[in-house]
Write a protein that holds these residues in place. Structure first.
Motif, PDB file in Angstrom:
ATOM      1  N   SER A   5       0.833  -1.204   0.000  1.00 29.80           N
ATOM      2  CA  SER A   5       0.000   0.000   0.000  1.00 29.80           C
ATOM      3  C   SER A   5       0.873   1.261   0.000  1.00 29.80           C
ATOM      4  O   SER A   5       0.524   2.279  -0.601  1.00 29.80           O
ATOM      5  CB  SER A   5      -0.957  -0.005   1.192  1.00 29.80           C
ATOM      6  OG  SER A   5      -0.245   0.162   2.397  1.00 29.80           O
ATOM      7  N   PHE A   6       2.043   1.195   0.666  1.00 27.18           N
ATOM      8  CA  PHE A   6       2.964   2.334   0.637  1.00 27.18           C
ATOM      9  C   PHE A   6       3.482   2.532  -0.789  1.00 27.18           C
ATOM     10  O   PHE A   6       3.496   3.647  -1.317  1.00 27.18           O
ATOM     11  CB  PHE A   6       4.138   2.085   1.597  1.00 27.18           C
ATOM     12  CG  PHE A   6       5.176   3.181   1.603  1.00 27.18           C
ATOM     13  CD1 PHE A   6       4.978   4.346   2.329  1.00 27.18           C
ATOM     14  CD2 PHE A   6       6.348   3.051   0.874  1.00 27.18           C
ATOM     15  CE1 PHE A   6       5.926   5.365   2.336  1.00 27.18           C
ATOM     16  CE2 PHE A   6       7.310   4.062   0.868  1.00 27.18           C
ATOM     17  CZ  PHE A   6       7.091   5.218   1.612  1.00 27.18           C
ATOM     18  N   LEU A   7       3.885   1.451  -1.426  1.00 23.93           N
ATOM     19  CA  LEU A   7       4.446   1.552  -2.777  1.00 23.93           C
ATOM     20  C   LEU A   7       3.389   2.014  -3.773  1.00 23.93           C
ATOM     21  O   LEU A   7       3.681   2.782  -4.695  1.00 23.93           O
ATOM     22  CB  LEU A   7       5.037   0.207  -3.193  1.00 23.93           C
ATOM     23  CG  LEU A   7       6.201  -0.258  -2.307  1.00 23.93           C
ATOM     24  CD1 LEU A   7       6.654  -1.662  -2.699  1.00 23.93           C
ATOM     25  CD2 LEU A   7       7.374   0.723  -2.371  1.00 23.93           C
ATOM     26  N   GLU A   8       2.158   1.580  -3.536  1.00 25.40           N
ATOM     27  CA  GLU A   8       1.079   1.977  -4.427  1.00 25.40           C
ATOM     28  C   GLU A   8       0.838   3.493  -4.334  1.00 25.40           C
ATOM     29  O   GLU A   8       0.684   4.176  -5.347  1.00 25.40           O
ATOM     30  CB  GLU A   8      -0.185   1.209  -4.030  1.00 25.40           C
ATOM     31  CG  GLU A   8      -1.284   1.257  -5.070  1.00 25.40           C
ATOM     32  CD  GLU A   8      -2.523   0.493  -4.587  1.00 25.40           C
ATOM     33  OE1 GLU A   8      -3.628   1.021  -4.761  1.00 25.40           O
ATOM     34  OE2 GLU A   8      -2.361  -0.610  -4.003  1.00 25.40           O
ATOM     35  N   GLU A   9       0.838   3.999  -3.093  1.00 25.34           N
ATOM     36  CA  GLU A   9       0.633   5.434  -2.901  1.00 25.34           C
ATOM     37  C   GLU A   9       1.799   6.216  -3.524  1.00 25.34           C
ATOM     38  O   GLU A   9       1.608   7.223  -4.207  1.00 25.34           O
ATOM     39  CB  GLU A   9       0.500   5.751  -1.407  1.00 25.34           C
ATOM     40  CG  GLU A   9      -0.012   7.166  -1.150  1.00 25.34           C
ATOM     41  CD  GLU A   9      -0.251   7.462   0.335  1.00 25.34           C
ATOM     42  OE1 GLU A   9       0.230   6.699   1.190  1.00 25.34           O
ATOM     43  OE2 GLU A   9      -0.915   8.483   0.612  1.00 25.34           O
ATOM     44  N   LEU A  10       3.026   5.744  -3.292  1.00 27.94           N
ATOM     45  CA  LEU A  10       4.213   6.383  -3.870  1.00 27.94           C
ATOM     46  C   LEU A  10       4.093   6.438  -5.392  1.00 27.94           C
ATOM     47  O   LEU A  10       4.269   7.498  -6.011  1.00 27.94           O
ATOM     48  CB  LEU A  10       5.453   5.582  -3.442  1.00 27.94           C
ATOM     49  CG  LEU A  10       6.812   6.038  -3.969  1.00 27.94           C
ATOM     50  CD1 LEU A  10       7.192   7.389  -3.379  1.00 27.94           C
ATOM     51  CD2 LEU A  10       7.895   5.008  -3.622  1.00 27.94           C
ATOM     52  N   ASN A  11       3.758   5.311  -5.989  1.00 25.15           N
ATOM     53  CA  ASN A  11       3.678   5.262  -7.450  1.00 25.15           C
ATOM     54  C   ASN A  11       2.538   6.111  -7.994  1.00 25.15           C
ATOM     55  O   ASN A  11       2.660   6.722  -9.059  1.00 25.15           O
ATOM     56  CB  ASN A  11       3.527   3.812  -7.918  1.00 25.15           C
ATOM     57  CG  ASN A  11       4.838   3.065  -7.762  1.00 25.15           C
ATOM     58  OD1 ASN A  11       5.914   3.655  -7.913  1.00 25.15           O
ATOM     59  ND2 ASN A  11       4.773   1.786  -7.438  1.00 25.15           N
ATOM     60  N   HIS A  12       1.471   6.166  -7.247  1.00 27.33           N
ATOM     61  CA  HIS A  12       0.345   6.999  -7.660  1.00 27.33           C
ATOM     62  C   HIS A  12       0.794   8.460  -7.818  1.00 27.33           C
ATOM     63  O   HIS A  12       0.560   9.093  -8.847  1.00 27.33           O
ATOM     64  CB  HIS A  12      -0.793   6.891  -6.645  1.00 27.33           C
ATOM     65  CG  HIS A  12      -1.878   7.906  -6.857  1.00 27.33           C
ATOM     66  ND1 HIS A  12      -2.882   7.739  -7.786  1.00 27.33           N
ATOM     67  CD2 HIS A  12      -2.086   9.116  -6.283  1.00 27.33           C
ATOM     68  CE1 HIS A  12      -3.667   8.812  -7.772  1.00 27.33           C
ATOM     69  NE2 HIS A  12      -3.208   9.651  -6.861  1.00 27.33           N
ATOM     70  N   TYR A  13       1.442   8.975  -6.775  1.00 24.64           N
ATOM     71  CA  TYR A  13       1.865  10.383  -6.832  1.00 24.64           C
ATOM     72  C   TYR A  13       3.018  10.591  -7.813  1.00 24.64           C
ATOM     73  O   TYR A  13       3.122  11.647  -8.442  1.00 24.64           O
ATOM     74  CB  TYR A  13       2.223  10.892  -5.431  1.00 24.64           C
ATOM     75  CG  TYR A  13       1.000  11.140  -4.579  1.00 24.64           C
ATOM     76  CD1 TYR A  13       0.197  12.259  -4.792  1.00 24.64           C
ATOM     77  CD2 TYR A  13       0.630  10.242  -3.588  1.00 24.64           C
ATOM     78  CE1 TYR A  13      -0.934  12.477  -4.030  1.00 24.64           C
ATOM     79  CE2 TYR A  13      -0.500  10.458  -2.822  1.00 24.64           C
ATOM     80  CZ  TYR A  13      -1.278  11.577  -3.045  1.00 24.64           C
ATOM     81  OH  TYR A  13      -2.406  11.802  -2.293  1.00 24.64           O
ATOM     82  N   LEU A  14       3.896   9.610  -7.948  1.00 28.83           N
ATOM     83  CA  LEU A  14       4.983   9.747  -8.929  1.00 28.83           C
ATOM     84  C   LEU A  14       4.410   9.909 -10.334  1.00 28.83           C
ATOM     85  O   LEU A  14       4.865  10.729 -11.126  1.00 28.83           O
ATOM     86  CB  LEU A  14       5.912   8.520  -8.890  1.00 28.83           C
ATOM     87  CG  LEU A  14       6.923   8.451  -7.745  1.00 28.83           C
ATOM     88  CD1 LEU A  14       7.685   7.128  -7.777  1.00 28.83           C
ATOM     89  CD2 LEU A  14       7.913   9.620  -7.793  1.00 28.83           C
TER      90      LEU A  14
END
Lengths: 273, 405
Positions: free
Chosen positions: B50-59
């Motif tokens: 979920s952390f990586l998903e949020e990171l990738n979303h904003y990236l």
């Protein structure tokens, strides 16, 4: 028995706490510093802490930072600080001296070379601010072999589960950083120090010195009663600063005035009841 | 690609945060428990989908990734040698690669329950990126910046203020990046309970060098796919500028185990490596301990830190990230240097030939490319990290070139 052990035992026998003044090596100039150093035992210093200047003192507040920069302009170095200690030892073989500084100057001199030179000069203890036990291995053995005490910093953030690790190689005494912050800024409450003493004494029999934010004879008196020693640094350094002229040169009465202040602070520890 | 493990250049750091002799956690005891907490939180976060998903979303949707890999045709023609590609991280929101790392760290700070963010900045790019994400995630932000840099990077100071950050000019030392970092560390010691320190480069105590590298590796990972798509093969060389070394490690790291890929880190030679006014820690320094890690430093024979000099505020730092020190010792990356004057020339050439105003930092990388590419065969491929845009530098450069404004 090391000088530090002897001194703390003797003070305990007197039924009081110790007073430890801090001054910065070569501040404000080499000759004045040497006179201050020589005068501290007579003014009531039980142990002397000498700050070894570093260009990037990330744990120090404005007063100690400024004193370090002054000293660096005077050509201070770790080597010259050791020479100043050796000079002091010619007339005083009893007052323990603790160096406080950052790791890089030691690392560049070489841990072995430093340990031998420091012991030879008459240094008794070492506080290396930015060298936690995790990184200490290369310095630990030479320092221990040279008979110098490793004085550990313990902070309010050092929780119980970490204490045994931090205290493992500590000797002489330990230094409780009474606030989460840099030197000479906020002051601790007596309650918080009392709580810390209670917590820490469960883990060690070493004498406990308390520093950071202790500025007056009254505070020295209270803190040295609760703990085993009170350290005053920034307030003394500021007294040095107050005795400089516009060009940053020592005024004629600097040594007398600063030692007079130290005497008042020391009286705080001696007269506390 | 070599497997990760003992024979890999990508396996570091060790569990205690060392890259060979370098790295580590040289911090005061007050900070040590906090540093250990950051490490624990980061290791948990990077394994949390979920952390990586949020990171990738904003990236993707906010920073604007992936950034293009652009074939710089006119520059290539002008130099008459290797094909030159720019990894265009200057097109990121906020104008540099710094956004990649700040986003990751601010998300981590939120996850840790921290409610106040501090940062140091040199050129102001890291400060702007930090201020940006603090605005986005509604966190108060304090940026420490050397007073010298406040002056020479005025546009970025204004940007940070407009984004709601508090700027604290630092007047100790040479009043540049090193001093800003000291002051940020002092703030952190005094606010350990609620504050998270977003370090901008791949330096500082463990886990920062590893964490910043990981967040920046998005550049190298993209570049790898992009060059395979464009050329059907890996590049012959990578070139990036080095201050602390975050843009370079981010581009280089995913290629470290590819034997055929040479790498050049370009340090700031200031007024020349033969003067004492430069910022080339590896070319002109020696190992020492500063700001939480052991690494190459500019210092004197007594272990006192020397002032760095570079026209580029982002490279004006007397140290370098510890993984670079290790890679230099291992000989995997070559560390070269470009002077102030060469960087200014490269800046002008890039503007004239490609219509891109690079930041003064990657202008150093370009200066090396301009010196070197012409000596290579035309079938060779170089990727250069164009990690920041030059808007912040236009007034300083115009002044230096004597352009009437």
């Amino acid at each position: 028995m090391s000088r530090l052990e002897r001194r703390f035992a003797a003070i305990k026998a007197e039924g009081r706490g110790a007073f430890i003044p801090f001054i910065t090596s070569f501040d404000p100039d080499p000759a004045t510093f040497q006179r201050l150093l020589a005068g501290l035992p007579g003014a009531g210093a039980d142990v002397i802490e000498i700050g070894v200047p570093f260009t990037d003192p990330a744990a120090d507040g404005p007063s100690v930072q400024a004193s370090g920069l002054r000293a660096l302009k005077q050509g201070v170095s770790l080597k010259k600080t050791l020479a100043a200690v050796a000079e002091f030892r010619k007339s005083d073989n009893e007052t323990p001296i603790v160096l406080m500084g950052y790791f890089n100057p030691i690392y560049i001199m070489g841990c072995e070379t430093f340990a031998k030179a420091a012991a030879e000069a008459g240094v008794d203890g070492l506080i290396t601010v930015d060298l936690p036990p995790e990184e200490e291995a290369e310095l630990r053995d030479p320092i221990k072999a040279a008979g110098i005490d490793i004085v550990r910093l313990i902070a309010p953030t050092t929780l119980d589960d970490r204490l045994p690790y931090v205290l493992e190689h500590a000797s002489g005494f330990f230094y409780y950083v009474s606030i989460t912050g840099i030197t000479g800024t906020a002051s601790p409450t007596l309650d918080s120090i009392e709580a810390a003493v209670k917590r820490l004494k469960k883990h060690t029999d070493l004498p406990m010195a308390v520093g950071f934010g202790i500025r007056s004879p009254e505070m020295v008196g209270k803190v040295s009663q609760v703990a085993d020693a009170a350290v005053v640094g920034s307030a003394i350094v500021e007294r040095v600063t107050a005795n400089l002229d516009d060009q940053g040169q020592a005024k004629p009465d600097l040594v007398e005035d600063v030692l007079g202040f130290v005497q008042q602070l020391a009286a705080g520890a001696r007269n506390a009841n | 690609m070599s497997p990760q493990g003992v024979n890999s250049y990508r396996a570091g750091p060790s569990p205690d945060g060392h890259f060979g002799l370098f790295g580590g956690r040289y911090v005061a005891e007050t900070l040590m428990p906090l540093i250990l907490e950051v490490e624990k939180a980061y290791y948990a976060a990077r394994q949390d989908p979920s952390f990586l998903e949020e990171l990738n979303h904003y990236l993707t949707h906010y920073v604007g990734r992936p950034s293009p890999l652009y074939f710089a045709e006119r520059m290539t023609k002008e130099l008459g040698g290797a094909k030159i590609y720019f990894k265009r991280d200057e097109l990121n929101h906020t104008g540099s690669h710094k956004a990649n790392n700040c986003l990751g760290q601010v998300l981590l700070a939120k996850r840790m329950g921290k409610t106040r963010i501090i940062a140091e900045t040199g050129a102001g790019q890291h400060g702007v990126a930090t201020a940006t994400f603090c605005a986005l995630f509604d966190l108060p932000c304090v940026v420490y910046m050397g007073a010298t840099d406040v002056e020479r990077q005025a546009p970025n100071v204004a940007r940070m203020k407009l984004l709601g950050a508090e700027i604290v000019p630092v007047t100790s030392g040479a009043q540049t990046l090193k001093d800003a970092m000291n002051e940020a560390l002092r703030d952190w010691v005094a606010h350990v309970d609620d504050t998270y320190y977003v370090i901008g480069t791949a330096a500082g105590p463990h886990p920062y060098p590893e964490m910043v590298r990981d967040f920046q590796c998005v550049m190298g990972n993209e570049a790898r796919e992009q060059i395979l798509a464009a050329e059907g093969r890996l590049p012959d060389a990578l070139v990036a500028c080095i201050g602390g070394g975050s843009n370079s490690i981010g581009l280089f790291h995913p290629f470290l185990d590819d034997d055929g890929v040479e790498m050049y880190g370009v340090e700031a030679a200031g007024r020349g490596l033969d003067t004492d006014e430069h910022a080339a820690a590896i070319n002109g320094g020696s190992p020492g301990v500063l700001h939480g890690n052991r690494t190459y430093l500019l210092q004197d024979e007594n272990g006192q830190i020397d002032e760095a000099h570079s026209i580029s505020a982002g490279l004006d730092y007397p140290g370098i990230g510890p993984e670079h020190s290790w890679l230099a010792a291992e000989g995997r990356i070559k560390y070269v240097a470009a002077t102030d004057d060469e960087a200014i020339e490269a800046f002008q050439a890039c503007a004239r030939l490609e219509g891109i105003l690079p930041a003064l930092e990657p202008a150093h990388a370009l200066a090396y490319v301009m010196r070197w590419a012409g000596t290579l065969a035309k079938d060779k491929i170089i990727i250069m990290n164009l990690c920041g845009r030059g808007d912040k530098d236009v007034f300083a450069i115009a002044k230096r070139l004597g352009l009437p404004l």
